[in-house]
Scaffold this motif. Structure first.
Motif, PDB file in Angstrom:
ATOM      1  N   SER A  18       1.326  -0.933   0.532  1.00  0.00           N
ATOM      2  CA  SER A  18       0.318   0.158   0.334  1.00  0.00           C
ATOM      3  C   SER A  18       0.963   0.667  -0.372  1.00  0.00           C
ATOM      4  N   PRO A  19       0.769   1.982  -0.827  1.00  0.00           N
ATOM      5  CA  PRO A  19       1.534   3.175  -0.938  1.00  0.00           C
ATOM      6  C   PRO A  19       0.942   4.334  -0.201  1.00  0.00           C
ATOM      7  N   VAL A  20       1.297   4.044   0.944  1.00  0.00           N
ATOM      8  CA  VAL A  20       0.022   5.507   1.774  1.00  0.00           C
ATOM      9  C   VAL A  20       1.394   6.178   1.721  1.00  0.00           C
ATOM     10  N   GLY A  21       1.352   7.620   1.270  1.00  0.00           N
ATOM     11  CA  GLY A  21       1.304   8.410   1.497  1.00  0.00           C
ATOM     12  C   GLY A  21       2.386   8.971  -0.194  1.00  0.00           C
ATOM     13  N   LEU A  22       2.097   8.082  -0.762  1.00  0.00           N
ATOM     14  CA  LEU A  22       3.098   7.599  -2.054  1.00  0.00           C
ATOM     15  C   LEU A  22       2.164   8.223  -3.557  1.00  0.00           C
ATOM     16  N   LYS A  23       1.535   8.628  -3.173  1.00  0.00           N
ATOM     17  CA  LYS A  23       0.561   8.579  -4.517  1.00  0.00           C
ATOM     18  C   LYS A  23       0.570   9.910  -5.480  1.00  0.00           C
ATOM     19  N   ASP A  24       1.610  10.864  -5.144  1.00  0.00           N
ATOM     20  CA  ASP A  24       2.104  11.567  -5.526  1.00  0.00           C
ATOM     21  C   ASP A  24       3.387  11.576  -6.229  1.00  0.00           C
ATOM     22  N   VAL A  26       4.124   8.028  -7.204  1.00  0.00           N
ATOM     23  CA  VAL A  26       4.047   7.368  -8.198  1.00  0.00           C
ATOM     24  C   VAL A  26       3.066   7.877  -9.537  1.00  0.00           C
ATOM     25  N   ILE A  27       2.284   8.440  -9.351  1.00  0.00           N
ATOM     26  CA  ILE A  27       2.085   9.212 -10.507  1.00  0.00           C
ATOM     27  C   ILE A  27       3.436   9.797 -11.500  1.00  0.00           C
ATOM     28  N   HIS A  28       3.716  10.535 -10.873  1.00  0.00           N
ATOM     29  CA  HIS A  28       4.997  11.393 -10.797  1.00  0.00           C
ATOM     30  C   HIS A  28       6.240  10.188 -11.666  1.00  0.00           C
ATOM     31  N   MET A  30       5.283   7.498 -13.364  1.00  0.00           N
ATOM     32  CA  MET A  30       5.016   7.129 -14.003  1.00  0.00           C
ATOM     33  C   MET A  30       4.672   7.861 -15.377  1.00  0.00           C
ATOM     34  N   ASP A  31       4.729   9.167 -14.743  1.00  0.00           N
ATOM     35  CA  ASP A  31       4.703  10.141 -16.345  1.00  0.00           C
ATOM     36  C   ASP A  31       5.649  10.472 -16.583  1.00  0.00           C
ATOM     37  N   LYS A  32       6.997  10.021 -16.006  1.00  0.00           N
ATOM     38  CA  LYS A  32       8.266   9.975 -16.735  1.00  0.00           C
ATOM     39  C   LYS A  32       8.983   8.474 -17.422  1.00  0.00           C
ATOM     40  N   LEU A  33       7.631   7.867 -16.998  1.00  0.00           N
ATOM     41  CA  LEU A  33       8.405   6.778 -17.334  1.00  0.00           C
ATOM     42  C   LEU A  33       7.642   6.192 -19.478  1.00  0.00           C
ATOM     43  N   THR A  34       6.119   6.817 -19.340  1.00  0.00           N
ATOM     44  CA  THR A  34       5.312   6.582 -20.462  1.00  0.00           C
ATOM     45  C   THR A  34       5.032   7.313 -21.276  1.00  0.00           C
ATOM     46  N   ILE A  35       5.694   8.621 -20.824  1.00  0.00           N
ATOM     47  CA  ILE A  35       6.539  10.108 -21.974  1.00  0.00           C
ATOM     48  C   ILE A  35       7.250   9.841 -22.345  1.00  0.00           C
ATOM     49  N   HIS A  36       7.086   9.440 -24.342  1.00  0.00           N
ATOM     50  CA  HIS A  36       7.677   8.451 -25.478  1.00  0.00           C
ATOM     51  C   HIS A  36       9.489  10.253 -24.904  1.00  0.00           C
ATOM     52  N   GLN A  37      10.520   8.375 -24.581  1.00  0.00           N
ATOM     53  CA  GLN A  37      11.582   9.095 -25.001  1.00  0.00           C
ATOM     54  C   GLN A  37      12.412   8.927 -26.067  1.00  0.00           C
ATOM     55  N   PRO A  38      13.306  10.203 -26.624  1.00  0.00           N
ATOM     56  CA  PRO A  38      14.298   9.053 -27.885  1.00  0.00           C
ATOM     57  C   PRO A  38      15.333   7.993 -27.454  1.00  0.00           C
ATOM     58  N   ALA A  57       8.442   2.360  -6.389  1.00  0.00           N
ATOM     59  CA  ALA A  57       8.939   0.625  -7.192  1.00  0.00           C
ATOM     60  C   ALA A  57       8.400   0.118  -7.403  1.00  0.00           C
ATOM     61  N   LEU A  58       7.815  -1.503  -5.849  1.00  0.00           N
ATOM     62  CA  LEU A  58       6.838  -1.914  -6.655  1.00  0.00           C
ATOM     63  C   LEU A  58       5.514  -1.590  -7.047  1.00  0.00           C
ATOM     64  N   ASN A  59       5.348  -0.548  -6.219  1.00  0.00           N
ATOM     65  CA  ASN A  59       3.764  -0.202  -6.795  1.00  0.00           C
ATOM     66  C   ASN A  59       3.972   0.289  -8.537  1.00  0.00           C
ATOM     67  N   VAL A  60       5.327   1.351  -8.624  1.00  0.00           N
ATOM     68  CA  VAL A  60       4.986   1.571 -10.606  1.00  0.00           C
ATOM     69  C   VAL A  60       5.245   0.560 -11.040  1.00  0.00           C
ATOM     70  N   TYR A  61       5.745  -0.529 -10.574  1.00  0.00           N
ATOM     71  CA  TYR A  61       6.206  -1.428 -11.653  1.00  0.00           C
ATOM     72  C   TYR A  61       4.744  -2.497 -11.955  1.00  0.00           C
ATOM     73  N   GLU A  62       4.281  -2.829 -10.751  1.00  0.00           N
ATOM     74  CA  GLU A  62       2.637  -3.447 -10.339  1.00  0.00           C
ATOM     75  C   GLU A  62       1.403  -2.702 -11.440  1.00  0.00           C
ATOM     76  N   ASN A  63       2.025  -1.444 -11.741  1.00  0.00           N
ATOM     77  CA  ASN A  63       0.662  -1.383 -11.941  1.00  0.00           C
ATOM     78  C   ASN A  63      -0.493  -0.778 -13.157  1.00  0.00           C
ATOM     79  N   PRO A  64      -1.098  -1.115 -13.410  1.00  0.00           N
ATOM     80  CA  PRO A  64      -1.728  -1.771 -14.918  1.00  0.00           C
ATOM     81  C   PRO A  64      -1.122  -1.075 -15.466  1.00  0.00           C
ATOM     82  N   PHE A  65      -1.249  -0.028 -15.569  1.00  0.00           N
ATOM     83  CA  PHE A  65      -0.690   1.219 -16.845  1.00  0.00           C
ATOM     84  C   PHE A  65       0.681   0.925 -17.695  1.00  0.00           C
TER      85      PHE A  65
END
Length: 287
Positions: A18-24, A26-28, A30-38, A57-65
């Motif tokens: 459970s990412p208590v207090g880590l939601k922001d 995780v989103i930050h 995920m944005d860096k990982l999924t925005i297309h980078q050359p 790291a685990l919550n980012v890794y296991e995120n469905p998106f």
């Protein structure tokens, strides 16, 4: 890359944390990982022990998106005392593979590439000419998984049609990615009959006469044109007939379907209009 030692190494990635207090955070990430980078990128998560780095790291890794965005994901714990063999073994294990100690690195590299490459081959529907030309196109393109995935998506978007039209559609993808200075040179090849040997010197002289060659300092136009021809050969858009004793191209030829592409694009873009002729060269009417 910052390496952080974990007091309690994670042994599984299936548990839900459970990412208590880590939601922001995780989103930050995920944005860096999924925005297309050359280029490939490394994101470091640093901090004192027990602050939730592994959980984050685990919550980012296991995120469905994230799972949907990356076709291959791998997890490995790296401590201060580590071995390359152990890391490669863990990474391969994450993607369901294994290998000997000597070929772990090579097998990991192949696992990351061979999947998107196989998808491109499958989308070429087993048509040899399409595979060869797309292979030449990828040889001259950025060597990134993201770019190859974009190519696969473009091929996938081609509507189902006759076999000949399917090949032409795939070949057009390669033509559309040609540098601007090579496009007129390639289209001009359509004035020659298919599968006939054409002297390289003749092609070069015609390109120069038509004004297709961009001049460079301390280099003759003929030398530049020769480089253009070699580039088209490297992309498998022009086939070599014979070589000279010094290794340079003596003659070349054009596959009939590639010539069809030249004629179609030339007529559409009003580059030239060609009519069939009994000799080695097609009669050309310029717009």
């Amino acid at each position: 890359m910052d390496v952080v030692e974990e007091k309690q190494p994670l042994t599984t990635t299936t548990g839900k944390a459970s990412p208590v207090g880590l939601k922001d955070d995780v989103i930050h990430i995920m944005d860096k990982l999924t925005i297309h980078q050359p280029k490939q990128q490394i994101i470091s998560v640093v901090g004192m022990g027990g602050t939730g780095k592994t959980t984050l790291a685990l919550n980012v890794y296991e995120n469905p998106f994230v799972k949907e965005h990356f076709h291959i994901r791998a997890w490995a714990i790296v401590s201060k005392q580590y071995s390359a063999k152990e890391i490669f073994s863990k990474l391969l294990s994450s993607i369901g593979q294994s290998g000997s100690e000597t070929d772990l690195g090579l097998k990991l590299h192949q696992s990351l590439w061979e999947s998107v490459g196989n998808e491109i081959i499958r989308l070429c529907r087993g048509l040899p000419l399409s595979i060869v030309v797309i292979g030449g196109f990828l040889l001259k393109s950025p060597k990134t998984v993201g770019f190859w995935e974009d190519v696969a998506k473009n091929i996938k978007s081609i509507p189902n049609s006759t076999e000949k039209q399917e090949i032409l559609d795939v070949l057009f993808l390669s033509y559309s990615h040609l540098p601007p200075h090579l496009k007129p040179c390639f289209l001009y090849m359509g004035i020659f009959r298919e599968d006939r040997e054409i002297r390289a010197s003749r092609i070069i002289k015609l390109w120069v006469a038509e004004g297709f060659i961009k001049p460079k300092r301390a280099q003759m136009l003929e030398e530049i044109a020769e480089g253009y021809l070699n580039d088209l050969v490297d992309r498998n858009l022009v086939l070599v007939g014979r070589h000279r004793s010094n290794g340079k191209i003596r003659s070349c030829r054009l596959h009939d379907l590639i010539r069809d592409l030249c004629l179609k694009v030339s007529e559409k873009d009003k580059f030239f209009y060609a009519k069939r002729a009994p000799d080695n060269m097609t009669k050309v009417k310029e717009y």
